[in-house]
Design an enzyme around this catalytic site. Structure first.
Site, PDB file in Angstrom:
ATOM      1  N   GLY A 190       0.838  -1.206   0.000  1.00  0.00           N
ATOM      2  CA  GLY A 190       0.000   0.000   0.000  1.00  0.00           C
ATOM      3  C   GLY A 190       0.866   1.247   0.000  1.00  0.00           C
ATOM      4  N   ALA A 426      23.128   9.924 -28.364  1.00  0.00           N
ATOM      5  CA  ALA A 426      23.752   9.089 -27.335  1.00  0.00           C
ATOM      6  C   ALA A 426      25.129   9.626 -26.970  1.00  0.00           C
ATOM      7  CB  ALA A 426      23.843   7.651 -27.817  1.00  0.00           C
TER       8      ALA A 426
HETATM    9  C1  HXC Z   1      -3.336  -3.630  11.679  1.00  0.00           C
HETATM   10  C2  HXC Z   1      -2.276  -5.509  10.905  1.00  0.00           C
HETATM   11  C3  HXC Z   1      -2.149  -4.927   9.631  1.00  0.00           C
HETATM   12  C4  HXC Z   1      -2.647  -3.609   9.438  1.00  0.00           C
HETATM   13  C5  HXC Z   1      -1.229  -6.867   9.587  1.00  0.00           C
HETATM   14  N1  HXC Z   1      -1.709  -6.691  10.822  1.00  0.00           N
HETATM   15  N2  HXC Z   1      -1.485  -5.792   8.833  1.00  0.00           N
HETATM   16  N3  HXC Z   1      -2.860  -4.862  11.912  1.00  0.00           N
HETATM   17  N4  HXC Z   1      -3.211  -3.009  10.512  1.00  0.00           N
HETATM   18  N5  HXC Z   1      -2.490  -2.956   8.284  1.00  0.00           N
HETATM   19  C6  HXC Z   1      -1.602  -7.606  11.963  1.00  0.00           C
HETATM   20  C7  HXC Z   1      -2.369  -8.888  11.759  1.00  0.00           C
HETATM   21  O1  HXC Z   1      -3.713  -8.704  12.140  1.00  0.00           O
HETATM   22  C8  HXC Z   1      -1.623  -9.822  12.691  1.00  0.00           C
HETATM   23  O2  HXC Z   1      -2.021  -9.560  14.019  1.00  0.00           O
HETATM   24  C9  HXC Z   1      -0.200  -9.352  12.567  1.00  0.00           C
HETATM   25  O3  HXC Z   1      -0.243  -8.033  12.058  1.00  0.00           O
HETATM   26  C10 HXC Z   1       0.602 -10.204  11.623  1.00  0.00           C
HETATM   27  O4  HXC Z   1      -0.112 -10.307  10.399  1.00  0.00           O
HETATM   28  P1  HXC Z   1      -0.433 -11.708   9.700  1.00  0.00           P
HETATM   29  O5  HXC Z   1      -1.442 -11.439   8.678  1.00  0.00           O
HETATM   30  O6  HXC Z   1      -0.702 -12.758  10.725  1.00  0.00           O
HETATM   31  O7  HXC Z   1       0.988 -12.024   9.045  1.00  0.00           O
HETATM   32  P2  HXC Z   1       1.297 -12.645   7.640  1.00  0.00           P
HETATM   33  O8  HXC Z   1       0.493 -13.862   7.389  1.00  0.00           O
HETATM   34  O9  HXC Z   1       2.777 -12.763   7.574  1.00  0.00           O
HETATM   35  O10 HXC Z   1       0.841 -11.544   6.573  1.00  0.00           O
HETATM   36  C11 HXC Z   1       1.445 -10.290   6.561  1.00  0.00           C
HETATM   37  C12 HXC Z   1       0.736  -9.344   5.603  1.00  0.00           C
HETATM   38  C13 HXC Z   1      -0.781  -9.320   5.938  1.00  0.00           C
HETATM   39  C14 HXC Z   1       0.957  -9.834   4.169  1.00  0.00           C
HETATM   40  C15 HXC Z   1       1.366  -7.986   5.757  1.00  0.00           C
HETATM   41  O11 HXC Z   1      -0.938  -9.088   7.326  1.00  0.00           O
HETATM   42  C16 HXC Z   1      -1.496  -8.248   5.200  1.00  0.00           C
HETATM   43  O12 HXC Z   1      -1.823  -8.415   4.029  1.00  0.00           O
HETATM   44  N6  HXC Z   1      -1.750  -7.128   5.862  1.00  0.00           N
HETATM   45  C17 HXC Z   1      -2.411  -5.997   5.232  1.00  0.00           C
HETATM   46  C18 HXC Z   1      -1.460  -5.341   4.251  1.00  0.00           C
HETATM   47  C19 HXC Z   1      -2.060  -4.112   3.664  1.00  0.00           C
HETATM   48  O13 HXC Z   1      -2.996  -4.173   2.847  1.00  0.00           O
HETATM   49  N7  HXC Z   1      -1.562  -2.978   4.086  1.00  0.00           N
HETATM   50  C20 HXC Z   1      -1.956  -1.762   3.531  1.00  0.00           C
HETATM   51  C21 HXC Z   1      -2.701  -1.045   4.592  1.00  0.00           C
HETATM   52  S1  HXC Z   1      -3.259   0.433   3.888  1.00  0.00           S
HETATM   53  P3  HXC Z   1      -2.028 -10.690  15.130  1.00  0.00           P
HETATM   54  O14 HXC Z   1      -2.565 -10.005  16.336  1.00  0.00           O
HETATM   55  O15 HXC Z   1      -2.908 -11.776  14.606  1.00  0.00           O
HETATM   56  O16 HXC Z   1      -0.622 -11.144  15.276  1.00  0.00           O
HETATM   57  C22 HXC Z   1      -1.914   1.405   3.879  1.00  0.00           C
HETATM   58  C23 HXC Z   1      -2.208   2.752   3.339  1.00  0.00           C
HETATM   59  C24 HXC Z   1      -1.159   3.702   3.768  1.00  0.00           C
HETATM   60  O17 HXC Z   1      -0.858   1.095   4.259  1.00  0.00           O
HETATM   61  C25 HXC Z   1      -1.372   4.963   3.030  1.00  0.00           C
HETATM   62  C26 HXC Z   1      -0.230   5.884   3.232  1.00  0.00           C
HETATM   63  C27 HXC Z   1      -0.214   6.904   2.150  1.00  0.00           C
END
Ligand code: HXC
Length: 535
Positions: A190, A426
């Site tokens: 993201g 170039a």
């Molecule tokens: C809160 C989050 C989180 C998030 C992960 N976690 N992403 N908590 N906010 N964005 C938490 C999970 O709930 C989990 O908590 C722990 O972190 C570990 O994640 P897992 O999913 O168990 O790990 P894994 O299987 O290794 O997968 C990792 C991952 C996946 C691929 C990163 O978690 C994922 O897809 N997360 C979302 C990624 C995403 O879309 N991010 C973009 C957000 S929007 P527990 O308590 O169970 O351990 C963004 C916009 C920013 O970033 C804009 C700025 C301009």
């Protein structure tokens, strides 16, 4: 703790044993530090290891000189209560920040801790990282970010978004002031990719890291494409195809070692020179093999990397963007112990033609070197910009313009060497004398002309050739004639566009002499807010 009238801790007696109040305070702090160092707890640390990843602190300790890390803000934690956040409060709040040394030189570093709430970027993470970046800019030292995070912490809503905004703003303010390095050691998804995207160099660990704006699930929904994490945004995709990543480490340790190596070439800030070392290589070393390295047949490729390696201080060439746009070569090296930026064409790929990716690669590197006072040495062997509809429609004009702009804007010492083909655009864009290189050299094998002999003869003599009975013979004769007249460095040398034609083996001592002369080069510009570089 109870205090005396003088605000001193009162000694206590517990079950007949006198408690030392000072020791109790130190123990309390030690307990807090120990808690902070445990990240998100054993289960999450085990899960992290099971993925082949190390903890944030382990990485920081491996990156920095032993015993040099000094952590700050280890005791900060978030203030949120919604979505069960009051039950998930950890000291440090998902990012380890501090400073230390790499080979004795100061750096600031932050490492996202995936074991705490997925290393997500939160209000507190933003405050900690912003504070560290401000500190780094004040101190004039590089910032290294070790990224391993699920992105913006969803539970904290707009506070997490603001945190990223604060970071992006600082990345931009720090650009060209201090070197900024991003190391991707886990997911980076993201908006989170924009901080690395704003920094100077991106490292990725093979297999365990990925970067993307939208993940496989969103892509499936929106475009119907099926793709896995690694193919979409793994280290090889970004180092070879997109060009987002500059370096790939085969393991976490190797990646951190690459970071240490790069830091060894960079100045701490834009007011300092790059770190020189006591030279071991002979400045007058002449490598006779260079005299024969360019093949007699102008269409036969040779390895420009070998040319570079034989000229610079032994073992000092550190290539940047090695797997991306391989028709261009960029990297750092040393000449008589001093750091230089090398830009070159690689005749072994696409004959050294300049395409869109090579333009971006070279222009960006030139700008980094100029921003950080690193002299530029350019080796030219290119038949021109890559022709084709794909390139034209992809905007080769706009991308190619970046190279001209970057060189024309640069004020660092610039020396160029045409080893073989320097045709048309170039030739001009690659740090030629005409766009104010300080010194331009050419080898006797150089061919400096508006275009290659074949193309030129086709344009100039098409009718004349067609009218001849022996058209093929006539064409050959005209090409030979053209080559003799224009495909050499002597026209350019005659009119001063080339300062000196070098026997190739003289290149190392001549370059060292030229850069020594230019060491204190000064340059003034017309005042302006900033140029409008074609982006
Ligand atoms: C809160 C989050 C989180 C998030 C992960 N976690 N992403 N908590 N906010 N964005 C938490 C999970 O709930 C989990 O908590 C722990 O972190 C570990 O994640 P897992 O999913 O168990 O790990 P894994 O299987 O290794 O997968 C990792 C991952 C996946 C691929 C990163 O978690 C994922 O897809 N997360 C979302 C990624 C995403 O879309 N991010 C973009 C957000 S929007 P527990 O308590 O169970 O351990 C963004 C916009 C920013 O970033 C804009 C700025 C301009």
């Amino acid at each position: 703790m109870e205090l005396t009238e003088n605000n001193q801790p009162k000694s206590e007696e517990v079950e007949g044993v006198q408690i030392d109040p000072h020791q109790a305070m130190i123990d309390e702090l030690k307990e807090k530090r120990s808690q902070a160092s445990q990240g998100g707890g054993k289960a999450r640390i085990d899960a992290q290891r099971a993925k082949g990843k190390q903890t944030a602190r382990e990485r920081v300790y491996k990156l920095l000189d032993e015993g040099s890390f000094q952590e700050v803000d280890a005791l900060m934690s978030h203030r949120h209560t919604d979505f069960g956040m009051d039950q998930q409060r950890f000291l440090g709040d998902g990012v380890v920040t501090g400073f230390g040394k790499i080979n004795g030189r100061r750096v600031c570093v932050y490492a996202q801790d995936f074991t705490i709430l997925g290393g997500t970027f939160s209000e507190v993470a933003g405050q900690k990282v912003s504070k560290l970046m401000d500190l780094a800019m004040e101190a004039g030292v590089p910032v290294i970010a070790l990224n391993d995070s699920g992105g913006a912490r969803i539970q904290e809503g707009v506070h997490s978004l603001d945190a990223y905004g604060q970071l992006f703003w600082r990345n931009t303010q720090a650009s060209g002031v201090i070197p900024q390095l991003s190391v991707i050691m886990g997911p980076c998804a993201g908006g989170a990719v924009y901080s690395p995207g704003l920094t100077d160099f991106i490292f990725m660990s093979a297999q365990t890291s990925n970067m993307f704006i939208t993940g496989p699930e969103v892509i499936k929904t929106v475009t119907g494409e099926t793709v896995d994490f690694e193919t979409l945004g793994g280290a090889s995709a970004h180092s070879a195809t997109s060009g987002v990543a500059h370096f790939v480490g085969s393991s976490e340790d190797h990646t951190l070692e690459l970071v240490r190596t790069l830091i060894g070439y960079l100045p701490s800030n834009n007011a300092e020179p790059a770190p020189a070392i006591v030279p071991e290589d002979d400045p007058n070393r002449k490598d006779a093999l260079l005299n024969r390295i360019v093949p007699a047949d102008p269409n036969e490729p040779y390895d420009m990397k070998e040319v570079i390696i034989r000229i610079v201080d032994t073992g000092s060439f550190f290539e940047v963007h090695e797997n991306f746009a391989r028709n261009a070569l960029v990297g750092f090296a040393r000449l008589h112990g001093q750091v230089v930026g090398i830009v070159a064409q690689q005749p072994m790929y696409l004959a050294g033609c300049i395409d869109i990716d090579a333009s971006d690669k070279m222009a960006r590197f030139v700008r980094f070197c100029d921003a950080f006072n690193i002299p530029l040495v350019t080796f030219v062997d290119s038949p021109g910009f890559l022709p084709g509809v794909v390139q034209e429609h992809g905007g080769i004009i706009r991308h190619g313009a970046k190279i001209v702009y970057a060189y024309s804007e640069a004020t660092v010492p610039m020396v160029s060497i045409v080893t073989r083909k320097g045709y048309g655009g170039a030739y001009l864009v690659m740090g030629s004398k005409s766009i104010h290189a300080d010194l331009a050299f050419a080898w006797p094998t150089a061919e400096i002309a508006v275009m290659g002999a074949d193309g030129a003869v086709n344009i100039l003599y098409r009718k004349q050739i067609q009218e001849k009975e022996n058209a093929a013979e006539e064409r050959k004769r005209l090409i030979k004639e053209f080559r003799e007249k224009f495909s050499n460095p002597y026209q350019a040398a005659k009119f001063g566009f080339v300062d000196e034609v070098l026997i190739p083996e003289e290149t190392r001592p001549r370059l060292i002499g030229a850069l020594e002369l230019l060491r204190d080069k000064h340059h003034t510009r017309f005042p302006r807010k900033h140029g409008t570089m074609p982006l």
